[in-house]
Design a protein around this motif. Structure first.
Motif, short mmCIF file in Angstrom:
data_model
loop_
_atom_site.label_atom_id
_atom_site.label_comp_id
_atom_site.label_asym_id
_atom_site.label_seq_id
_atom_site.Cartn_x
_atom_site.Cartn_y
_atom_site.Cartn_z
N ALA A 29 0.95 -1.25 0.09
CA ALA A 29 0.19 -0.27 0.24
C ALA A 29 0.64 1.30 -0.40
CB ALA A 29 -0.64 -0.04 1.22
N PRO A 30 0.57 2.77 -0.64
CA PRO A 30 1.47 3.59 -0.49
C PRO A 30 2.31 3.91 0.54
CG PRO A 30 -0.55 3.68 -1.70
CD PRO A 30 -1.04 2.99 -1.50
N GLU A 31 0.85 4.18 1.38
CA GLU A 31 1.25 4.48 3.08
C GLU A 31 3.35 3.78 3.53
OE1 GLU A 31 -2.10 1.96 3.21
OE2 GLU A 31 -1.43 3.24 2.53
N SER A 32 3.24 2.46 2.80
CA SER A 32 4.08 1.74 3.38
C SER A 32 5.70 2.23 3.22
CB SER A 32 4.06 0.39 2.74
OG SER A 32 3.06 -0.22 2.86
N ALA A 33 5.61 3.08 2.19
CA ALA A 33 6.92 4.40 2.06
C ALA A 33 6.96 4.47 3.27
CB ALA A 33 6.64 4.62 0.85
N GLN A 34 6.06 5.70 3.60
CA GLN A 34 6.48 6.73 4.36
C GLN A 34 6.68 5.34 6.23
OE1 GLN A 34 2.86 8.86 6.07
NE2 GLN A 34 4.03 10.11 7.16
N SER A 35 5.77 4.45 6.10
CA SER A 35 6.68 3.62 6.85
C SER A 35 8.05 2.91 7.34
CB SER A 35 5.36 2.07 7.45
OG SER A 35 4.26 2.91 7.88
N ALA A 36 8.56 2.80 5.99
CA ALA A 36 9.31 2.29 6.11
C ALA A 36 10.12 3.01 5.75
CB ALA A 36 9.86 1.34 4.21
N ARG A 37 10.47 4.19 5.52
CA ARG A 37 11.30 5.48 5.68
C ARG A 37 11.53 5.98 7.29
NH1 ARG A 37 9.09 7.69 1.51
NH2 ARG A 37 7.52 9.43 2.89
N ARG A 38 10.08 5.50 7.92
CA ARG A 38 10.67 5.53 9.34
C ARG A 38 11.40 4.94 10.30
NH1 ARG A 38 5.90 6.48 10.41
NH2 ARG A 38 4.87 4.49 10.93
N GLN A 39 10.85 3.52 10.34
CA GLN A 39 11.76 2.51 10.80
C GLN A 39 13.03 2.99 9.92
OE1 GLN A 39 8.73 -0.34 8.43
NE2 GLN A 39 7.69 -0.66 10.14
N ALA A 40 13.54 3.03 9.28
CA ALA A 40 15.08 2.47 8.92
C ALA A 40 15.25 4.29 9.74
CB ALA A 40 14.60 2.95 7.22
N ALA A 41 15.15 5.09 9.43
CA ALA A 41 15.42 6.48 9.69
C ALA A 41 15.80 6.18 11.63
CB ALA A 41 14.63 7.46 10.08
N ASP A 42 14.99 5.36 11.91
CA ASP A 42 15.23 4.44 13.64
C ASP A 42 16.15 4.06 13.61
OD1 ASP A 42 12.20 6.40 14.40
OD2 ASP A 42 11.13 5.11 14.66
N ARG A 43 16.15 3.00 12.69
CA ARG A 43 17.39 1.81 13.27
C ARG A 43 18.72 3.03 13.33
NH1 ARG A 43 17.94 -3.03 15.81
NH2 ARG A 43 15.89 -2.95 15.56
N LEU A 44 18.74 3.71 12.15
CA LEU A 44 20.05 4.56 12.07
C LEU A 44 20.14 5.50 13.23
CD1 LEU A 44 20.02 5.31 8.75
CD2 LEU A 44 21.26 4.06 9.11
#
Length: 159
Positions: A29-44
């Motif tokens: 779903a389109p909103e998954s791109a935003q979720s993925a960005r947030r998850q990657a940023a949190d891990r970094l």
């Protein structure tokens, strides 16, 4: 089946501990791109590699969007920190359970104005130190790597 759940499934990567890897499964779903960005940023941020957030999240967003547009089933993405004697690398992987492309994806030529999409792989190529694709028995993966050099010391920069 989760991607690369054991070293035997992906022998080219050194074994990493749970603290050096995170995998998320997202809906197609389109909103998954935003979720993925947030998850990657949190891990970094957890790894104190904030200076990589802009490049990594842009690439994760691009790869997740490609998986939504061209794949099937749920999308997964992994952020790994791979530490060896020679390197410290951040590797992002985005996959889905579809059949992938007919051919290996390549960046679209700059003069190809027939489509508005397809130029995101130029970003992947430009911002990552290397990238590639993998065919899995249960899907397709696009990955990109970034040098995980330590964050610049702000106290030294401001002198």
């Amino acid at each position: 089946m989760l991607p690369f759940t054991s070293p035997q499934e992906h022998p080219a990567l050194p074994s990493v501990g749970a603290a050096d890897r995170a995998t998320w499964i997202l809906p197609s779903a389109p909103e998954s791109a935003q979720s993925a960005r947030r998850q990657a940023a949190d891990r970094l941020r957890d790894w104190r590699l904030c200076h990589l957030i802009d490049d990594v999240t842009l690439i994760v967003s691009e790869l997740v969007t490609n998986a939504i547009c061209h794949g099937s089933g749920p999308i997964w993405h992994t952020v790994r920190r791979i530490r060896t004697a020679a390197d410290d690398v951040i590797r992002v992987e985005v996959g889905d359970y579809g059949s992938g492309w007919n051919n290996i994806p390549v960046p679209r030529e700059a003069g190809d104005d027939t489509h508005c999409d397809g130029r995101g792989l130029y970003l992947v190529e430009a911002l990552s130190s290397k990238w590639g694709t993998l065919r899995l028995p249960h899907g397709y993966v696009v990955w990109a790597e970034f040098a995980a050099e330590p964050e610049p010391d702000a106290s030294l920069v401001n002198r």
